[in-house]
Motif scaffolding. Sequence first.
Motif, PDB file in Angstrom:
ATOM      1  N   LEU A   6       0.848  -1.185   0.000  1.00  9.48           N
ATOM      2  CA  LEU A   6       0.000   0.000   0.000  1.00  9.48           C
ATOM      3  C   LEU A   6       0.885   1.237   0.000  1.00  9.48           C
ATOM      4  CD1 LEU A   6      -2.920   1.078   0.245  1.00  9.48           C
ATOM      5  CD2 LEU A   6      -2.587   1.073   2.716  1.00  9.48           C
ATOM      6  N   GLU A   7       0.755   2.085  -1.018  1.00  5.62           N
ATOM      7  CA  GLU A   7       1.574   3.288  -1.101  1.00  5.62           C
ATOM      8  C   GLU A   7       0.957   4.443  -0.336  1.00  5.62           C
ATOM      9  OE1 GLU A   7       3.341   6.487  -4.261  1.00  5.62           O
ATOM     10  OE2 GLU A   7       1.338   5.670  -4.504  1.00  5.62           O
ATOM     11  N   HIS A   8      -0.359   4.689  -0.553  1.00  5.38           N
ATOM     12  CA  HIS A   8      -0.978   5.815   0.134  1.00  5.38           C
ATOM     13  C   HIS A   8      -2.491   5.644   0.236  1.00  5.38           C
ATOM     14  CE1 HIS A   8      -1.926   7.435  -3.929  1.00  5.38           C
ATOM     15  NE2 HIS A   8      -2.878   8.130  -3.298  1.00  5.38           N
ATOM     16  N   VAL A   9      -3.067   6.425   1.125  1.00  6.27           N
ATOM     17  CA  VAL A   9      -4.510   6.571   1.287  1.00  6.27           C
ATOM     18  C   VAL A   9      -4.784   8.064   1.174  1.00  6.27           C
ATOM     19  CG1 VAL A   9      -6.436   6.348   2.909  1.00  6.27           C
ATOM     20  CG2 VAL A   9      -4.702   4.546   2.782  1.00  6.27           C
ATOM     21  N   ASN A  10      -5.878   8.443   0.525  1.00  6.35           N
ATOM     22  CA  ASN A  10      -6.226   9.845   0.346  1.00  6.35           C
ATOM     23  C   ASN A  10      -7.542  10.119   1.072  1.00  6.35           C
ATOM     24  OD1 ASN A  10      -7.197  12.340  -0.744  1.00  6.35           O
ATOM     25  ND2 ASN A  10      -5.881  12.048  -2.520  1.00  6.35           N
ATOM     26  N   VAL A  11      -7.535  11.093   1.975  1.00  8.87           N
ATOM     27  CA  VAL A  11      -8.739  11.458   2.726  1.00  8.87           C
ATOM     28  C   VAL A  11      -8.994  12.955   2.578  1.00  8.87           C
ATOM     29  CG1 VAL A  11      -8.532   9.578   4.404  1.00  8.87           C
ATOM     30  CG2 VAL A  11      -7.450  11.776   4.886  1.00  8.87           C
ATOM     31  N   THR A  12     -10.258  13.345   2.664  1.00  6.67           N
ATOM     32  CA  THR A  12     -10.654  14.740   2.582  1.00  6.67           C
ATOM     33  C   THR A  12     -10.760  15.319   3.985  1.00  6.67           C
ATOM     34  OG1 THR A  12     -11.877  14.328   0.546  1.00  6.67           O
ATOM     35  CG2 THR A  12     -12.453  16.326   1.765  1.00  6.67           C
ATOM     36  N   VAL A  13     -10.148  16.483   4.194  1.00  6.03           N
ATOM     37  CA  VAL A  13     -10.106  17.130   5.504  1.00  6.03           C
ATOM     38  C   VAL A  13     -10.469  18.598   5.368  1.00  6.03           C
ATOM     39  CG1 VAL A  13      -8.334  15.513   6.341  1.00  6.03           C
ATOM     40  CG2 VAL A  13      -7.632  17.675   5.318  1.00  6.03           C
ATOM     41  N   LYS A  68     -17.179   9.469  -3.333  1.00  6.32           N
ATOM     42  CA  LYS A  68     -16.115   8.489  -3.177  1.00  6.32           C
ATOM     43  C   LYS A  68     -15.525   8.647  -1.786  1.00  6.32           C
ATOM     44  CE  LYS A  68     -12.018  10.727  -4.971  1.00  6.32           C
ATOM     45  NZ  LYS A  68     -10.884  10.534  -5.791  1.00  6.32           N
ATOM     46  N   GLY A  69     -14.958   7.608  -1.261  1.00  6.22           N
ATOM     47  CA  GLY A  69     -14.414   7.655   0.086  1.00  6.22           C
ATOM     48  C   GLY A  69     -15.398   7.151   1.119  1.00  6.22           C
ATOM     49  N   VAL A  70     -16.576   6.746   0.678  1.00  7.72           N
ATOM     50  CA  VAL A  70     -17.567   6.189   1.599  1.00  7.72           C
ATOM     51  C   VAL A  70     -17.727   4.731   1.224  1.00  7.72           C
ATOM     52  CG1 VAL A  70     -19.966   6.321   2.342  1.00  7.72           C
ATOM     53  CG2 VAL A  70     -18.734   8.408   1.781  1.00  7.72           C
ATOM     54  N   PRO A  71     -17.618   3.772   2.103  1.00  8.73           N
ATOM     55  CA  PRO A  71     -17.346   3.971   3.524  1.00  8.73           C
ATOM     56  C   PRO A  71     -15.845   3.891   3.823  1.00  8.73           C
ATOM     57  CG  PRO A  71     -17.909   1.688   3.149  1.00  8.73           C
ATOM     58  CD  PRO A  71     -17.957   2.383   1.796  1.00  8.73           C
ATOM     59  N   LEU A  72     -15.431   4.585   4.829  1.00  7.71           N
ATOM     60  CA  LEU A  72     -14.080   4.474   5.369  1.00  7.71           C
ATOM     61  C   LEU A  72     -14.251   4.100   6.823  1.00  7.71           C
ATOM     62  CD1 LEU A  72     -10.977   4.867   5.341  1.00  7.71           C
ATOM     63  CD2 LEU A  72     -11.398   7.240   5.992  1.00  7.71           C
ATOM     64  N   ASN A  73     -13.760   2.936   7.212  1.00  4.82           N
ATOM     65  CA  ASN A  73     -13.907   2.491   8.585  1.00  4.82           C
ATOM     66  C   ASN A  73     -12.871   3.174   9.465  1.00  4.82           C
ATOM     67  OD1 ASN A  73     -13.631   0.822  11.002  1.00  4.82           O
ATOM     68  ND2 ASN A  73     -15.098  -0.524   9.991  1.00  4.82           N
ATOM     69  N   LYS A  88       0.708  11.661  23.221  1.00  8.67           N
ATOM     70  CA  LYS A  88       0.679  12.739  22.224  1.00  8.67           C
ATOM     71  C   LYS A  88      -0.749  13.016  21.767  1.00  8.67           C
ATOM     72  CE  LYS A  88       5.242  11.976  20.151  1.00  8.67           C
ATOM     73  NZ  LYS A  88       5.925  11.641  18.869  1.00  8.67           N
ATOM     74  N   VAL A  89      -1.539  11.957  21.576  1.00  5.27           N
ATOM     75  CA  VAL A  89      -2.935  12.123  21.167  1.00  5.27           C
ATOM     76  C   VAL A  89      -3.676  12.972  22.196  1.00  5.27           C
ATOM     77  CG1 VAL A  89      -5.123  10.866  20.872  1.00  5.27           C
ATOM     78  CG2 VAL A  89      -3.037  10.028  19.751  1.00  5.27           C
ATOM     79  N   VAL A  90      -3.472  12.658  23.472  1.00  7.73           N
ATOM     80  CA  VAL A  90      -4.146  13.383  24.553  1.00  7.73           C
ATOM     81  C   VAL A  90      -3.702  14.840  24.577  1.00  7.73           C
ATOM     82  CG1 VAL A  90      -4.389  13.541  27.065  1.00  7.73           C
ATOM     83  CG2 VAL A  90      -4.571  11.315  25.928  1.00  7.73           C
ATOM     84  N   THR A  91      -2.399  15.105  24.389  1.00  4.16           N
ATOM     85  CA  THR A  91      -1.920  16.490  24.419  1.00  4.16           C
ATOM     86  C   THR A  91      -2.479  17.304  23.256  1.00  4.16           C
ATOM     87  OG1 THR A  91       0.132  16.044  23.215  1.00  4.16           O
ATOM     88  CG2 THR A  91       0.227  15.894  25.623  1.00  4.16           C
ATOM     89  N   GLN A  92      -2.935  16.633  22.200  1.00  2.00           N
ATOM     90  CA  GLN A  92      -3.555  17.327  21.068  1.00  2.00           C
ATOM     91  C   GLN A  92      -5.037  17.589  21.306  1.00  2.00           C
ATOM     92  OE1 GLN A  92      -2.043  18.559  18.204  1.00  2.00           O
ATOM     93  NE2 GLN A  92      -0.209  18.125  19.394  1.00  2.00           N
ATOM     94  N   GLY A  93      -5.527  17.207  22.499  1.00  2.00           N
ATOM     95  CA  GLY A  93      -6.927  17.436  22.831  1.00  2.00           C
ATOM     96  C   GLY A  93      -7.868  16.386  22.247  1.00  2.00           C
ATOM     97  N   LEU A  94      -7.312  15.267  21.820  1.00  2.00           N
ATOM     98  CA  LEU A  94      -8.112  14.184  21.242  1.00  2.00           C
ATOM     99  C   LEU A  94      -8.302  13.092  22.285  1.00  2.00           C
ATOM    100  CD1 LEU A  94      -6.256  14.155  17.821  1.00  2.00           C
ATOM    101  CD2 LEU A  94      -8.428  15.271  18.370  1.00  2.00           C
ATOM    102  N   ASN A 114     -11.327  15.887  11.965  1.00  2.00           N
ATOM    103  CA  ASN A 114     -12.168  15.733  10.786  1.00  2.00           C
ATOM    104  C   ASN A 114     -13.141  14.574  10.910  1.00  2.00           C
ATOM    105  OD1 ASN A 114     -10.849  17.729   8.843  1.00  2.00           O
ATOM    106  ND2 ASN A 114      -9.128  16.538   9.595  1.00  2.00           N
ATOM    107  N   GLY A 115     -13.088  13.875  12.049  1.00  2.00           N
ATOM    108  CA  GLY A 115     -13.940  12.711  12.230  1.00  2.00           C
ATOM    109  C   GLY A 115     -13.368  11.443  11.631  1.00  2.00           C
ATOM    110  N   ILE A 116     -12.091  11.465  11.244  1.00  2.00           N
ATOM    111  CA  ILE A 116     -11.437  10.265  10.718  1.00  2.00           C
ATOM    112  C   ILE A 116     -10.966   9.425  11.898  1.00  2.00           C
ATOM    113  CG2 ILE A 116      -9.510   9.365   9.362  1.00  2.00           C
ATOM    114  CD1 ILE A 116      -9.634  12.068   7.798  1.00  2.00           C
ATOM    115  N   GLU A 117     -11.347   8.156  11.888  1.00  2.00           N
ATOM    116  CA  GLU A 117     -10.952   7.262  12.972  1.00  2.00           C
ATOM    117  C   GLU A 117      -9.607   6.621  12.640  1.00  2.00           C
ATOM    118  OE1 GLU A 117     -12.717   3.568  15.624  1.00  2.00           O
ATOM    119  OE2 GLU A 117     -13.622   3.985  13.683  1.00  2.00           O
ATOM    120  N   PHE A 118      -8.689   6.705  13.609  1.00  2.00           N
ATOM    121  CA  PHE A 118      -7.384   6.075  13.508  1.00  2.00           C
ATOM    122  C   PHE A 118      -7.287   4.967  14.531  1.00  2.00           C
ATOM    123  CE2 PHE A 118      -6.567  10.077  11.498  1.00  2.00           C
ATOM    124  CZ  PHE A 118      -5.548   9.844  10.591  1.00  2.00           C
ATOM    125  N   GLU A 119      -6.712   3.849  14.132  1.00  2.00           N
ATOM    126  CA  GLU A 119      -6.297   2.787  15.046  1.00  2.00           C
ATOM    127  C   GLU A 119      -4.794   2.893  15.174  1.00  2.00           C
ATOM    128  OE1 GLU A 119      -6.049  -2.093  15.379  1.00  2.00           O
ATOM    129  OE2 GLU A 119      -6.991  -1.185  13.640  1.00  2.00           O
TER     130      GLU A 119
END
Length: 124
Positions: A6-13, A68-73, A88-94, A114-119
């Motif tokens: 996988l080279e890249h993923v493109n998301v709208t922000v 396009k981009g729906v659905p993104l889990n 670091k996530v917490v210090t960013q207010g997330l 942006n509402g993008i979920e990261f694991e």
Amino acid sequence: MTQSFLEHVNVTVADADHSAALLVNLFDWHIRWSGPARDGGYTVHVGTADQYLAVYQPREGQSHDFPKGVPLNHLAVVVEDLDAVEAKVVTQGLTPFNHGDYEPGRRFYFFDNNGIEFEVVSYS
């Protein structure tokens, strides 16, 4: 035979520079490229030498809703030090959530601005 990867993923922000700065801070990535993109938008490629996340910001007044981009889990990022990244996530207010400690690794999730979920997962 060449191995596929996988080279890249493109998301709208909403704000590409803000999203890219967050990713640089959390995962120690770097900005690979930034500049004009489709339909008068703006994109930042942020990641490593081999893989990246393209964060696309529509032009002013353009809808952020693309069919396009729906659905993104979620997007998953492997890190060495899960606890350090969570701090670091917490210090960013997330807000980290859904912590899991099971084979083959430990993980947690968070939503960016942006509402993008990261694991975030560690196999160390």
